[in-house]
Scaffold this motif. Sequence first.
Motif, PDB file in Angstrom:
ATOM      1  N   ARG A  62       0.802  -1.519  -0.259  1.00  0.00           N
ATOM      2  CA  ARG A  62       0.137  -0.339   0.108  1.00  0.00           C
ATOM      3  C   ARG A  62       0.904   1.125   0.076  1.00  0.00           C
ATOM      4  O   ARG A  62       0.139   2.446  -0.993  1.00  0.00           O
ATOM      5  CB  ARG A  62      -0.777   0.313   1.294  1.00  0.00           C
ATOM      6  CG  ARG A  62      -2.008  -1.551   0.824  1.00  0.00           C
ATOM      7  CD  ARG A  62      -3.136  -1.236   2.694  1.00  0.00           C
ATOM      8  NE  ARG A  62      -3.912  -1.799   2.334  1.00  0.00           N
ATOM      9  CZ  ARG A  62      -4.688  -1.886   3.063  1.00  0.00           C
ATOM     10  NH1 ARG A  62      -5.121  -1.742   4.210  1.00  0.00           N
ATOM     11  NH2 ARG A  62      -5.665  -3.401   3.269  1.00  0.00           N
ATOM     12  N   ALA A  65       2.515   1.542  -3.781  1.00  0.00           N
ATOM     13  CA  ALA A  65       0.888   1.820  -5.056  1.00  0.00           C
ATOM     14  C   ALA A  65       0.600   3.639  -4.624  1.00  0.00           C
ATOM     15  O   ALA A  65       0.653   3.622  -5.336  1.00  0.00           O
ATOM     16  CB  ALA A  65      -0.065   1.263  -4.286  1.00  0.00           C
ATOM     17  N   GLY A  67      -1.768   5.021  -3.077  1.00  0.00           N
ATOM     18  CA  GLY A  67      -2.653   5.155  -2.945  1.00  0.00           C
ATOM     19  C   GLY A  67      -3.733   6.294  -1.441  1.00  0.00           C
ATOM     20  O   GLY A  67      -2.491   6.866  -1.148  1.00  0.00           O
ATOM     21  N   GLU A  68      -4.755   6.287  -1.210  1.00  0.00           N
ATOM     22  CA  GLU A  68      -4.835   7.154  -0.058  1.00  0.00           C
ATOM     23  C   GLU A  68      -4.842   7.144   1.155  1.00  0.00           C
ATOM     24  O   GLU A  68      -3.957   7.808   2.003  1.00  0.00           O
ATOM     25  CB  GLU A  68      -6.851   7.204  -0.285  1.00  0.00           C
ATOM     26  CG  GLU A  68      -7.333   6.306  -0.204  1.00  0.00           C
ATOM     27  CD  GLU A  68      -8.670   5.746  -0.001  1.00  0.00           C
ATOM     28  OE1 GLU A  68      -9.647   5.496   1.241  1.00  0.00           O
ATOM     29  OE2 GLU A  68      -9.428   6.514  -1.100  1.00  0.00           O
ATOM     30  N   ASP A  69      -4.126   5.213   1.184  1.00  0.00           N
ATOM     31  CA  ASP A  69      -3.956   5.387   2.777  1.00  0.00           C
ATOM     32  C   ASP A  69      -1.763   5.063   2.356  1.00  0.00           C
ATOM     33  O   ASP A  69      -1.545   3.989   3.388  1.00  0.00           O
ATOM     34  CB  ASP A  69      -4.469   4.152   3.120  1.00  0.00           C
ATOM     35  CG  ASP A  69      -4.469   2.340   2.112  1.00  0.00           C
ATOM     36  OD1 ASP A  69      -3.729   2.157   0.940  1.00  0.00           O
ATOM     37  OD2 ASP A  69      -4.231   1.528   2.849  1.00  0.00           O
TER      38      ASP A  69
END
Length: 185
Positions: A62, A65, A67-69
Amino acid sequence: MRKIIASLFISLDGVVEDPAAWHLPYFSDEMGAAVMDALATADTVLLGRETYDSFAGAWPERETAGGEDAGMAKALGDARKIVVSRQPLEFTWRNSELLRGDLVEAVTALKNEPGDTHIAMSGSISVVQQLLDAGLLDELRLLVHPVAVRRGRRLFEDGENPVPLTLVSAETFRTGVQHLVYQVA
């Protein structure tokens, strides 16, 4: 002395085992924020091996990546992660180490180490139970789901001594999940 704060998903009938099988219909942004609050603000995370394996299998990806988190993933990656296991482990997630020696003695020493924040825990049922029994857990954050699972391991199984708790705060989310924060008295 540093505080240890444990966060757990729990059913109305006290089951904490395998929450992935029953908690997802109740998951919300409110719950995510409550769970991540204790983890994201800790510089040290204490985990059982199964919880560590789950986290290490998800959070590094994550972070990569973006992303949002990704911010939360970076905070977890940057934190010191201490894993409780009876077997030797090889770690692939940065800042991870094995807890050495007797659990109670090692965690007592950990609480006495200097640190800027509390020590966070998520899941890790047997470790939470042992720390409760030893009087080393300071705060218990329970996300009580409005479902009776009716089978599985419970947080408070048969034992010899009561565990006195003091309710610090209570909040009910739109999904019916209650976020209860207790200090261990």
